[in-house]
Scaffold this motif. Structure first.
Motif, PDB file in Angstrom:
ATOM      1  N   LEU A 187     -39.786  -2.050  -0.696  1.00 48.01           N
ATOM      2  CA  LEU A 187     -39.355  -2.309   0.673  1.00 48.01           C
ATOM      3  C   LEU A 187     -39.973  -1.271   1.596  1.00 48.01           C
ATOM      4  N   ARG A 188     -40.696  -1.753   2.582  1.00 50.80           N
ATOM      5  CA  ARG A 188     -41.212  -0.879   3.640  1.00 50.80           C
ATOM      6  C   ARG A 188     -40.608  -1.371   4.946  1.00 50.80           C
ATOM      7  N   ILE A 189     -40.356  -0.472   5.878  1.00 56.43           N
ATOM      8  CA  ILE A 189     -39.691  -0.869   7.119  1.00 56.43           C
ATOM      9  C   ILE A 189     -40.562  -0.553   8.328  1.00 56.43           C
ATOM     10  N   ASP A 190     -40.421  -1.374   9.356  1.00 56.40           N
ATOM     11  CA  ASP A 190     -41.202  -1.226  10.587  1.00 56.40           C
ATOM     12  C   ASP A 190     -40.243  -1.246  11.767  1.00 56.40           C
ATOM     13  N   ALA A 191     -40.108  -0.101  12.418  1.00 56.48           N
ATOM     14  CA  ALA A 191     -39.182   0.019  13.551  1.00 56.48           C
ATOM     15  C   ALA A 191     -39.814  -0.382  14.872  1.00 56.48           C
ATOM     16  N   PHE A 216     -42.088   3.354   2.862  1.00 58.62           N
ATOM     17  CA  PHE A 216     -42.461   4.120   4.050  1.00 58.62           C
ATOM     18  C   PHE A 216     -41.852   3.467   5.277  1.00 58.62           C
ATOM     19  N   VAL A 217     -41.830   4.209   6.388  1.00 62.13           N
ATOM     20  CA  VAL A 217     -41.357   3.681   7.663  1.00 62.13           C
ATOM     21  C   VAL A 217     -42.531   3.653   8.633  1.00 62.13           C
ATOM     22  N   GLU A 218     -42.704   2.532   9.291  1.00 62.40           N
ATOM     23  CA  GLU A 218     -43.815   2.338  10.217  1.00 62.40           C
ATOM     24  C   GLU A 218     -43.359   2.555  11.654  1.00 62.40           C
ATOM     25  N   GLN A 219     -44.085   3.392  12.368  1.00 60.89           N
ATOM     26  CA  GLN A 219     -43.905   3.679  13.791  1.00 60.89           C
ATOM     27  C   GLN A 219     -42.431   3.733  14.211  1.00 60.89           C
ATOM     28  N   PRO A 220     -41.705   4.764  13.777  1.00 61.74           N
ATOM     29  CA  PRO A 220     -40.282   4.851  14.108  1.00 61.74           C
ATOM     30  C   PRO A 220     -39.999   5.156  15.582  1.00 61.74           C
ATOM     31  N   ASN A 235     -39.105  15.853   8.979  1.00 64.05           N
ATOM     32  CA  ASN A 235     -37.678  15.982   8.700  1.00 64.05           C
ATOM     33  C   ASN A 235     -37.072  14.888   7.824  1.00 64.05           C
ATOM     34  N   VAL A 236     -37.915  14.020   7.273  1.00 64.82           N
ATOM     35  CA  VAL A 236     -37.419  13.019   6.330  1.00 64.82           C
ATOM     36  C   VAL A 236     -38.326  12.989   5.107  1.00 64.82           C
ATOM     37  N   SER A 237     -37.781  12.513   3.996  1.00 69.90           N
ATOM     38  CA  SER A 237     -38.570  12.395   2.769  1.00 69.90           C
ATOM     39  C   SER A 237     -39.376  11.107   2.734  1.00 69.90           C
ATOM     40  N   ILE A 238     -38.899  10.087   3.431  1.00 72.01           N
ATOM     41  CA  ILE A 238     -39.612   8.803   3.475  1.00 72.01           C
ATOM     42  C   ILE A 238     -40.937   8.993   4.209  1.00 72.01           C
ATOM     43  N   PRO A 239     -42.064   8.597   3.633  1.00 66.27           N
ATOM     44  CA  PRO A 239     -43.347   8.730   4.321  1.00 66.27           C
ATOM     45  C   PRO A 239     -43.370   7.946   5.632  1.00 66.27           C
ATOM     46  N   VAL A 240     -44.084   8.492   6.607  1.00 66.99           N
ATOM     47  CA  VAL A 240     -44.166   7.889   7.939  1.00 66.99           C
ATOM     48  C   VAL A 240     -45.584   7.351   8.168  1.00 66.99           C
ATOM     49  N   LEU A 241     -45.641   6.109   8.621  1.00 65.62           N
ATOM     50  CA  LEU A 241     -46.914   5.443   8.922  1.00 65.62           C
ATOM     51  C   LEU A 241     -47.081   5.337  10.432  1.00 65.62           C
ATOM     52  N   ALA A 242     -48.182   5.846  10.964  1.00 62.36           N
ATOM     53  CA  ALA A 242     -48.487   5.729  12.392  1.00 62.36           C
ATOM     54  C   ALA A 242     -49.199   4.410  12.650  1.00 62.36           C
ATOM     55  N   ASP A 243     -48.641   3.606  13.551  1.00 64.36           N
ATOM     56  CA  ASP A 243     -49.253   2.316  13.884  1.00 64.36           C
ATOM     57  C   ASP A 243     -49.665   2.293  15.350  1.00 64.36           C
ATOM     58  N   GLU A 244     -48.725   1.990  16.246  1.00 65.10           N
ATOM     59  CA  GLU A 244     -49.067   1.881  17.664  1.00 65.10           C
ATOM     60  C   GLU A 244     -49.577   3.193  18.250  1.00 65.10           C
ATOM     61  N   SER A 245     -49.350   4.304  17.574  1.00 58.79           N
ATOM     62  CA  SER A 245     -49.871   5.593  18.031  1.00 58.79           C
ATOM     63  C   SER A 245     -51.368   5.734  17.784  1.00 58.79           C
ATOM     64  N   ARG A 259     -50.993  16.517  11.580  1.00 53.10           N
ATOM     65  CA  ARG A 259     -50.148  16.064  10.463  1.00 53.10           C
ATOM     66  C   ARG A 259     -48.869  15.412  10.991  1.00 53.10           C
ATOM     67  N   ALA A 260     -49.081  14.551  11.988  1.00 51.99           N
ATOM     68  CA  ALA A 260     -47.948  13.899  12.655  1.00 51.99           C
ATOM     69  C   ALA A 260     -47.450  12.678  11.892  1.00 51.99           C
ATOM     70  N   ALA A 261     -48.201  12.228  10.889  1.00 53.08           N
ATOM     71  CA  ALA A 261     -47.788  11.089  10.063  1.00 53.08           C
ATOM     72  C   ALA A 261     -48.400  11.256   8.681  1.00 53.08           C
ATOM     73  N   ASP A 262     -47.831  10.545   7.722  1.00 53.16           N
ATOM     74  CA  ASP A 262     -48.322  10.617   6.343  1.00 53.16           C
ATOM     75  C   ASP A 262     -49.381   9.562   6.047  1.00 53.16           C
ATOM     76  N   LEU A 263     -49.384   8.495   6.860  1.00 54.10           N
ATOM     77  CA  LEU A 263     -50.271   7.355   6.635  1.00 54.10           C
ATOM     78  C   LEU A 263     -50.752   6.825   7.984  1.00 54.10           C
ATOM     79  N   ILE A 264     -51.876   6.121   7.966  1.00 60.94           N
ATOM     80  CA  ILE A 264     -52.449   5.533   9.180  1.00 60.94           C
ATOM     81  C   ILE A 264     -52.541   4.019   9.008  1.00 60.94           C
ATOM     82  N   ASN A 265     -52.104   3.283  10.030  1.00 59.99           N
ATOM     83  CA  ASN A 265     -52.230   1.826  10.020  1.00 59.99           C
ATOM     84  C   ASN A 265     -53.402   1.416  10.904  1.00 59.99           C
TER      85      ASN A 265
END
Length: 364
Positions: A187-191, A216-220, A235-245, A259-265
Motif C-alpha cells: 500500500l502506497r498513499i498519495d495525499a 511510501f507517502v506521495e506529496q504530503p 520526522n517519519v519512518s515512512i519514505p516520502v515521494l516528491a511529486d508536484e514539487s 534531502r527533502a524527499a526519499d524518492l522522486i516522481n
C-alpha cells in the motif's frame, strides 16, 4: 525526415468509475492529441491532458502554446538534428510543460522511427515488461476497501491509495483497506498536497503506530513548501515521494541536494516530456535516489511514452502508469500492451502507435 506540419485534435474517453483525489473529481479523459508530420510520410503521435490544478495547463493554453509558439520554431527542422529541436522546443516559451510534453513525445516517436528501433531500446533498453500499481480513489473507508479488494482480484499486488481529505478519516480509510487486503499487498498513499507539515507527521506516525505498513507517502504537503516536505521526511519512518514539487531537473536537484524527499516522481506532463525526464533520471542516479514514473489521467499515447522511459531506465523502480486501465475504452491502435497490472512493450519503431481512433481535429 523533416517536420512539415503539426496537427492538433482532441479525444474524449469515459472512465470506468469517477477518479477522486484531494484536488479534483474527473469522469472522463479529455486530452489534446498532436500529430507531427514529416516529408517522409512518417507521423509522430503525442498527447497532453489539461490538468489545471496540477500543471496549470488548460485545453486552450495547450492549443495556444503549440499553435502560436512551438509550431513556428520547429517546422522545417530535421529529426536528425534532435538535440537542436529539443532546445528550440524548450525555448519556444516558458512553462507550458504539457504542450511541450505532447510535442516532445511525438518527436521521440519519430526519432525511433528514423532509426527503425523501439524507443525504449534507444533510451537504455533495461527491460521489456513492467508492472504497475492501480489507484484507489478517495471515498468512504468501506467503499475504498471494496475497491481495493476488486483490484486484488484483478491481479494487482500494489495499490496507490488517494488520501489528503480529512486526516483522521484518512487513517480510518487505511485501516479499513489494510484489514480487507491483508499484508501481502503493498500500500502506497498519495495525499496530493492535502496536509499541512505537522498534520502530515502526526497522521503518518499514527499510521506507523497502527502497523499499516505504508510503502511510501506521495506529496504530503503543498508543492511549493520544500521546507515542509523536508520536515515530514525528517520526522517519519515512512519514505516520502516528491511529486508536484518536482517539475524540472532544477526542481529535482533542489530536492536531492536538500534531502527533502526519499524518492522522486517523474511525470512527463510536469517535465515537459522525455528530454527533461531523462535529465532527472541522471540526477537521481548520481544521488542514488530511486524514482517512480507516474502519469496524470491520460490515455495510452503519453502513458505509452512513459512506459518506454520506465523500461529503459533501472533507476525507475516504481511504476504508477494505470491511466489506460482506468479508461472504459482504448482509442489507440498499436503501442504497449496494457493487461491490467502487466505492461509489455513490442519492438515496433518509435512508440509503435499506428492510429488514434475518435480524434476530432481542430478546424484551421
Amino acid at each position: 525526415m523533416k517536420i512539415t506540419d503539426i496537427k492538433i485534435g482532441q479525444i474524449s474517453v469515459p472512465l470506468k468509475t469517477p477518479f477522486k483525489t484531494a484536488l479534483r473529481t474527473v469522469n472522463s479523459v479529455e486530452d489534446i492529441i498532436v500529430e507531427v508530420h514529416t516529408d517522409t510520410g512518417n507521423i509522430g503521435f503525442g498527447e497532453a491532458p489539461p490538468t489545471g490544478v496540477i500543471t496549470g495547463d488548460t485545453k486552450g493554453a495547450i492549443i495556444g502554446a503549440i499553435e502560436e509558439h512551438i509550431k513556428k520554431n520547429i517546422i522545417g527542422m530535421d529529426i536528425e538534428n534532435f538535440e537542436e529541436i529539443m532546445i528550440k522546443l524548450d525555448k519556444s516559451l516558458i512553462k507550458n510543460t504539457s504542450a511541450k510534453a505532447a510535442i516532445d513525445i511525438a518527436l521521440h516517436d519519430l526519432y525511433g522511427q528514423l532509426y527503425n528501433a523501439p524507443l525504449y531500446k534507444l533510451l537504455g533498453g533495461y527491460r521489456k515488461e513492467i508492472t504497475t500499481d492501480i489507484t484507489i480513489s478517495v471515498n468512504d473507508p468501506e467503499e475504498m476497501a471494496k475497491d481495493s479488494l476488486d483490484a486484488i482480484k484483478r491481479g494487482y499486488t500494489t495499490l496507490k491509495i488517494k488520501v489528503g481529505k480529512n486526516a483522521l478519516l484518512d487513517i480510518e480509510r487505511m485501516k479499513a483497506i489494510r484489514k480487507a487486503v491483508g499484508y501481502d499487498v503493498k500500500l502506497r498513499i498519495d495525499a496530493n498536497q492535502g496536509w499541512k507539515p505537522k498534520e502530515a507527521v502526526q497522521t503518518l506516525r499514527k499510521m506507523e503506530d497502527e502497523g499499516l505498513q505504508i510503502e511510501f507517502v506521495e506529496q504530503p504537503v503543498a508543492a511549493h513548501d520544500i521546507e515542509g516536505l523536508k520536515f515530514v521526511t525528517d520526522n517519519v519512518s515512512i519514505p516520502v515521494l516528491a511529486d508536484e514539487s518536482v517539475f524540472s531537473p532544477e526542481d529535482a536537484l533542489t530536492i536531492l541536494q536538500r534531502r527533502a524527499a526519499d524518492l522522486i516522481n517523474i511525470k512527463l506532463m510536469k517535465t515537459g516530456g522525455l528530454h527533461n525526464a531523462l535529465k532527472i533520471c541522471s540526477l537521481a542516479e548520481i544521488y542514488g535516489v530511486e524514482c517512480m514514473i507516474g502519469c496524470m489521467l491520460e490515455a495510452k499515447v503519453s502513458v505509452n511514452a512513459a512506459v518506454h522511459l520506465a523500461a529503459a531506465k533501472s533507476i525507475i523502480t516504481k511504476i504508477d502508469l494505470d491511466g489506460p486501465v482506468l479508461c472504459s475504452e482504448d482509442p489507440v491502435e498499436g503501442g504497449a500492451i496494457f493487461n491490467e497490472y502487466k505492461i509489455t512493450l513490442n519492438d515496433e519503431p518509435g512508440l509503435g502507435i499506428r492510429k488514434i481512433n475518435g480524434t476530432k481535429y481542430l478546424n484551421y
